[in-house]
Design a protein around this motif. Structure first.
Motif, PDB file in Angstrom:
ATOM      1  N   ARG A  92       1.296  -1.193   0.319  1.00  0.00           N
ATOM      2  CA  ARG A  92       0.165   0.006  -0.575  1.00  0.00           C
ATOM      3  C   ARG A  92       0.869   0.778  -0.033  1.00  0.00           C
ATOM      4  N   LEU A  93       1.912   1.319   0.407  1.00  0.00           N
ATOM      5  CA  LEU A  93       3.309   2.198   0.375  1.00  0.00           C
ATOM      6  C   LEU A  93       3.802   2.635  -0.908  1.00  0.00           C
TER       7      LEU A  93
ATOM      8  N   TYR B 224      -0.299   9.319  -0.577  1.00  0.00           N
ATOM      9  CA  TYR B 224       0.180  10.369   0.533  1.00  0.00           C
ATOM     10  C   TYR B 224       0.694  11.186   0.503  1.00  0.00           C
TER      11      TYR B 224
ATOM     12  N   LEU C 217       1.975  10.958   8.027  1.00  0.00           N
ATOM     13  CA  LEU C 217       2.012  10.198   6.899  1.00  0.00           C
ATOM     14  C   LEU C 217      -0.088  10.675   6.854  1.00  0.00           C
ATOM     15  N   SER C 218      -0.224  11.219   5.796  1.00  0.00           N
ATOM     16  CA  SER C 218      -1.534  12.088   5.678  1.00  0.00           C
ATOM     17  C   SER C 218      -2.029  11.879   4.097  1.00  0.00           C
ATOM     18  N   ASN C 219      -3.508  11.646   3.843  1.00  0.00           N
ATOM     19  CA  ASN C 219      -4.541  11.428   2.803  1.00  0.00           C
ATOM     20  C   ASN C 219      -4.071  12.722   1.805  1.00  0.00           C
TER      21      ASN C 219
ATOM     22  N   LEU D  49      -3.275  10.142   8.687  1.00  0.00           N
ATOM     23  CA  LEU D  49      -3.275   9.109   8.634  1.00  0.00           C
ATOM     24  C   LEU D  49      -2.459   8.196   9.853  1.00  0.00           C
ATOM     25  N   LEU D  50      -1.269   8.096   9.785  1.00  0.00           N
ATOM     26  CA  LEU D  50      -0.223   7.612  11.414  1.00  0.00           C
ATOM     27  C   LEU D  50       1.021   9.130  11.345  1.00  0.00           C
TER      28      LEU D  50
ATOM     29  N   LEU E  14       5.807   2.824  10.169  1.00  0.00           N
ATOM     30  CA  LEU E  14       5.315   3.089   8.253  1.00  0.00           C
ATOM     31  C   LEU E  14       4.235   1.797   7.992  1.00  0.00           C
TER      32      LEU E  14
ATOM     33  N   ALA F 266      -0.177   0.145   8.239  1.00  0.00           N
ATOM     34  CA  ALA F 266      -0.423   0.056   6.654  1.00  0.00           C
ATOM     35  C   ALA F 266      -1.598  -0.661   6.069  1.00  0.00           C
TER      36      ALA F 266
ATOM     37  N   ASP G 241      -4.281  -0.855   7.863  1.00  0.00           N
ATOM     38  CA  ASP G 241      -5.560  -0.101   7.831  1.00  0.00           C
ATOM     39  C   ASP G 241      -5.498   0.984   7.462  1.00  0.00           C
ATOM     40  N   LEU G 242      -4.412   1.762   6.824  1.00  0.00           N
ATOM     41  CA  LEU G 242      -4.485   2.721   5.567  1.00  0.00           C
ATOM     42  C   LEU G 242      -5.967   2.521   4.723  1.00  0.00           C
TER      43      LEU G 242
END
Length: 168
Positions: free
Chosen positions: A39-40, A73, A107-109, A116-117, A159, A163, A165-166
């Protein structure tokens, strides 16, 4: 069956039991296809702070997460490094230093701006100041690179741990 064959069999059986136990509890490898780390990968835009430590950290983070062309992100962070003398001679000359570092990150959307984190990682490294000025500067720069690499590893590990839960 020889003793080495029995040991190999027992090691294999223990490994199979461990894998079966982990699969039963919902464990899935982070780097597996479709795992949390995917996801990252190539999905994070790293916002670089100023200075050498910021450049080094961005380089390390992009090496681990990939450089995103269309990021989902945004990762914003700040790095603070501090030198502390730990070995001082009788003539009051420091010959060894600890370099402590702290990195705070969020870490933001990118579409919503929601964080987010977030968190903080810290660690230290040391270098010798014994010898010429050039040798001391080289040792200091190498310690800074090592410390930033350690902080980047810690940040990426956290992270990836979050991840799953992202939003995808």
């Amino acid at each position: 069956m020889s003793s080495s064959d029995r040991r190999s069999f027992l090691k294999g059986a223990a490994a199979a039991a461990t894998v079966a136990g982990l699969a039963g509890c919902g464990f899935s490898p982070a780097y597996a296809p479709g795992g949390a780390a995917s996801r990252l990968r190539n999905a994070v835009s790293v916002v670089e702070p100023e200075g050498r430590a910021g450049y080094l950290m961005t380089r390390e983070l992009e090496d681990r997460l990939g450089r995103a062309s269309d990021p989902r992100y945004a990762l914003i962070y700040a790095v603070e490094l501090t030198q502390l003398p730990v070995a001082i001679t009788n003539s009051n000359i420091a010959t060894r230093f600890n370099l402590t570092g702290e990195a705070t990150y969020a870490l933001s959307n990118r579409s919503t701006g929601a964080v987010l984190l977030s968190g903080t990682v810290d660690n230290f490294n040391s270098f010798s100041a014994f010898g010429s000025t050039v040798a001391r500067q080289a040792a200091e720069r190498a310690a800074e690179e090592r410390l930033v690499t350690i902080l980047a590893d810690q940040m990426v590990a956290r992270l990836i741990a979050g991840a799953a839960d992202l939003p995808a």
